[in-house]
Scaffold this motif. Structure first.
Motif, PDB file in Angstrom:
ATOM      1  N   LEU A  74      10.360  -5.391   3.409  1.00  0.00           N
ATOM      2  CA  LEU A  74      11.524  -6.047   4.023  1.00  0.00           C
ATOM      3  C   LEU A  74      11.424  -7.563   3.895  1.00  0.00           C
ATOM      4  O   LEU A  74      12.423  -8.238   3.633  1.00  0.00           O
ATOM      5  CB  LEU A  74      11.647  -5.649   5.496  1.00  0.00           C
ATOM      6  CG  LEU A  74      12.003  -4.194   5.760  1.00  0.00           C
ATOM      7  CD1 LEU A  74      11.925  -3.897   7.257  1.00  0.00           C
ATOM      8  CD2 LEU A  74      13.377  -3.869   5.213  1.00  0.00           C
ATOM      9  N   SER A 100      20.243  -1.312   8.623  1.00  0.00           N
ATOM     10  CA  SER A 100      18.902  -0.812   8.818  1.00  0.00           C
ATOM     11  C   SER A 100      18.938   0.714   8.838  1.00  0.00           C
ATOM     12  O   SER A 100      19.820   1.306   9.414  1.00  0.00           O
ATOM     13  CB  SER A 100      18.338  -1.340  10.122  1.00  0.00           C
ATOM     14  OG  SER A 100      17.085  -0.739  10.389  1.00  0.00           O
ATOM     15  N   LYS A 101      17.942   1.324   8.218  1.00  0.00           N
ATOM     16  CA  LYS A 101      17.833   2.779   8.231  1.00  0.00           C
ATOM     17  C   LYS A 101      17.105   3.260   9.474  1.00  0.00           C
ATOM     18  O   LYS A 101      17.126   4.419   9.795  1.00  0.00           O
ATOM     19  CB  LYS A 101      17.065   3.238   6.987  1.00  0.00           C
ATOM     20  CG  LYS A 101      17.801   2.938   5.708  1.00  0.00           C
ATOM     21  CD  LYS A 101      16.987   3.380   4.514  1.00  0.00           C
ATOM     22  CE  LYS A 101      17.671   2.901   3.254  1.00  0.00           C
ATOM     23  NZ  LYS A 101      16.775   2.249   2.339  1.00  0.00           N
ATOM     24  N   ASP A 102      16.432   2.332  10.143  1.00  0.00           N
ATOM     25  CA  ASP A 102      15.659   2.694  11.315  1.00  0.00           C
ATOM     26  C   ASP A 102      16.420   2.330  12.579  1.00  0.00           C
ATOM     27  O   ASP A 102      17.096   1.311  12.636  1.00  0.00           O
ATOM     28  CB  ASP A 102      14.317   1.946  11.317  1.00  0.00           C
ATOM     29  CG  ASP A 102      13.467   2.337  10.122  1.00  0.00           C
ATOM     30  OD1 ASP A 102      13.465   3.530   9.783  1.00  0.00           O
ATOM     31  OD2 ASP A 102      12.827   1.451   9.548  1.00  0.00           O
ATOM     32  N   GLN A 145       3.201  -1.554   5.832  1.00  0.00           N
ATOM     33  CA  GLN A 145       3.826  -1.061   4.609  1.00  0.00           C
ATOM     34  C   GLN A 145       5.344  -0.966   4.742  1.00  0.00           C
ATOM     35  O   GLN A 145       6.054  -0.952   3.749  1.00  0.00           O
ATOM     36  CB  GLN A 145       3.223   0.288   4.217  1.00  0.00           C
ATOM     37  CG  GLN A 145       1.792   0.154   3.751  1.00  0.00           C
ATOM     38  CD  GLN A 145       1.092   1.485   3.566  1.00  0.00           C
ATOM     39  OE1 GLN A 145       1.392   2.476   4.228  1.00  0.00           O
ATOM     40  NE2 GLN A 145       0.123   1.502   2.662  1.00  0.00           N
ATOM     41  N   ARG A 146       5.842  -0.913   5.956  1.00  0.00           N
ATOM     42  CA  ARG A 146       7.293  -0.932   6.180  1.00  0.00           C
ATOM     43  C   ARG A 146       7.822  -2.359   6.225  1.00  0.00           C
ATOM     44  O   ARG A 146       8.907  -2.645   5.730  1.00  0.00           O
ATOM     45  CB  ARG A 146       7.629  -0.210   7.486  1.00  0.00           C
ATOM     46  CG  ARG A 146       7.399   1.284   7.414  1.00  0.00           C
ATOM     47  CD  ARG A 146       7.542   1.979   8.737  1.00  0.00           C
ATOM     48  NE  ARG A 146       8.848   1.784   9.354  1.00  0.00           N
ATOM     49  CZ  ARG A 146       9.123   2.125  10.596  1.00  0.00           C
ATOM     50  NH1 ARG A 146       8.200   2.666  11.358  1.00  0.00           N
ATOM     51  NH2 ARG A 146      10.317   1.936  11.085  1.00  0.00           N
ATOM     52  N   VAL A 147       7.065  -3.252   6.850  1.00  0.00           N
ATOM     53  CA  VAL A 147       7.520  -4.627   7.059  1.00  0.00           C
ATOM     54  C   VAL A 147       7.458  -5.463   5.777  1.00  0.00           C
ATOM     55  O   VAL A 147       8.394  -6.213   5.478  1.00  0.00           O
ATOM     56  CB  VAL A 147       6.691  -5.295   8.179  1.00  0.00           C
ATOM     57  CG1 VAL A 147       6.942  -6.786   8.240  1.00  0.00           C
ATOM     58  CG2 VAL A 147       6.990  -4.641   9.511  1.00  0.00           C
ATOM     59  N   ARG A 168      -2.851  -4.570   3.791  1.00  0.00           N
ATOM     60  CA  ARG A 168      -2.429  -3.923   2.544  1.00  0.00           C
ATOM     61  C   ARG A 168      -3.503  -4.078   1.467  1.00  0.00           C
ATOM     62  O   ARG A 168      -3.827  -3.123   0.755  1.00  0.00           O
ATOM     63  CB  ARG A 168      -1.098  -4.505   2.079  1.00  0.00           C
ATOM     64  CG  ARG A 168      -0.609  -3.889   0.773  1.00  0.00           C
ATOM     65  CD  ARG A 168       0.776  -4.356   0.387  1.00  0.00           C
ATOM     66  NE  ARG A 168       0.834  -5.805   0.230  1.00  0.00           N
ATOM     67  CZ  ARG A 168       1.960  -6.480   0.027  1.00  0.00           C
ATOM     68  NH1 ARG A 168       3.119  -5.854  -0.024  1.00  0.00           N
ATOM     69  NH2 ARG A 168       1.937  -7.779  -0.100  1.00  0.00           N
ATOM     70  N   CYS A 201       0.609   1.460   8.463  1.00  0.00           N
ATOM     71  CA  CYS A 201       1.918   2.095   8.232  1.00  0.00           C
ATOM     72  C   CYS A 201       3.051   1.115   8.527  1.00  0.00           C
ATOM     73  O   CYS A 201       4.019   1.017   7.774  1.00  0.00           O
ATOM     74  CB  CYS A 201       2.076   3.346   9.078  1.00  0.00           C
ATOM     75  SG  CYS A 201       1.125   4.743   8.487  1.00  0.00           S
ATOM     76  N   TYR A 202       2.914   0.390   9.622  1.00  0.00           N
ATOM     77  CA  TYR A 202       3.938  -0.603   9.954  1.00  0.00           C
ATOM     78  C   TYR A 202       3.937  -1.744   8.940  1.00  0.00           C
ATOM     79  O   TYR A 202       4.999  -2.230   8.536  1.00  0.00           O
ATOM     80  CB  TYR A 202       3.735  -1.141  11.368  1.00  0.00           C
ATOM     81  CG  TYR A 202       4.311  -0.227  12.398  1.00  0.00           C
ATOM     82  CD1 TYR A 202       5.664  -0.266  12.715  1.00  0.00           C
ATOM     83  CD2 TYR A 202       3.517   0.701  13.059  1.00  0.00           C
ATOM     84  CE1 TYR A 202       6.214   0.592  13.654  1.00  0.00           C
ATOM     85  CE2 TYR A 202       4.047   1.555  14.007  1.00  0.00           C
ATOM     86  CZ  TYR A 202       5.394   1.492  14.294  1.00  0.00           C
ATOM     87  OH  TYR A 202       5.933   2.347  15.235  1.00  0.00           O
TER      88      TYR A 202
END
Length: 107
Positions: free
Chosen positions: A76, A100-102, A71-73, A12, A68-69
């Motif tokens: 959380l 969870s949305k995923d 930025q998702r993790v 990041r 990308c992962y």
């Protein structure tokens, strides 16, 4: 694969700064540390994550995917820490897990 939270934070920071020196500033470490950690992560993954250019670094396709992962993790993990800190100040109670949305990852 043994990717650590610091590795995701490194990705990041590199993405935000676009240079290893700038990422070091963001993370409060020296450039050598950023370079060493990036090389370690690339060894763990088995592929290059960034192309080194005269003006900075550019993520490879694999680097963009891993970013990308990250930025998702990372959000959380921030939510997890904030929720744990709040619940630590509250009397013991049953806490519901947020939905969870995923979908769960495929095996």
């Amino acid at each position: 694969m043994d990717i650590e939270l610091q590795d995701l934070q490194l990705l990041r920071a590199i993405d935000q700064a676009r240079t290893l020196h700038g990422a070091a500033r963001l993370l409060g470490v020296n450039r050598t540390t950023v370079t060493r950690r990036l090389h370690r992560l690339e060894r763990i993954c088995g592929f290059s994550l960034y192309l080194r250019c005269p003006g900075g670094v550019v993520p490879t396709t694999a680097g963009r995917l891993l970013l990308c992962y990250a930025q998702r993790v990372l959000p959380l993990v921030d939510d997890l820490c904030a929720t744990a800190a709040r619940s630590d100040r509250e009397p013991a109670a049953h806490h519901e897990m947020p939905e969870s949305k995923d979908p769960p990852p495929a095996d």
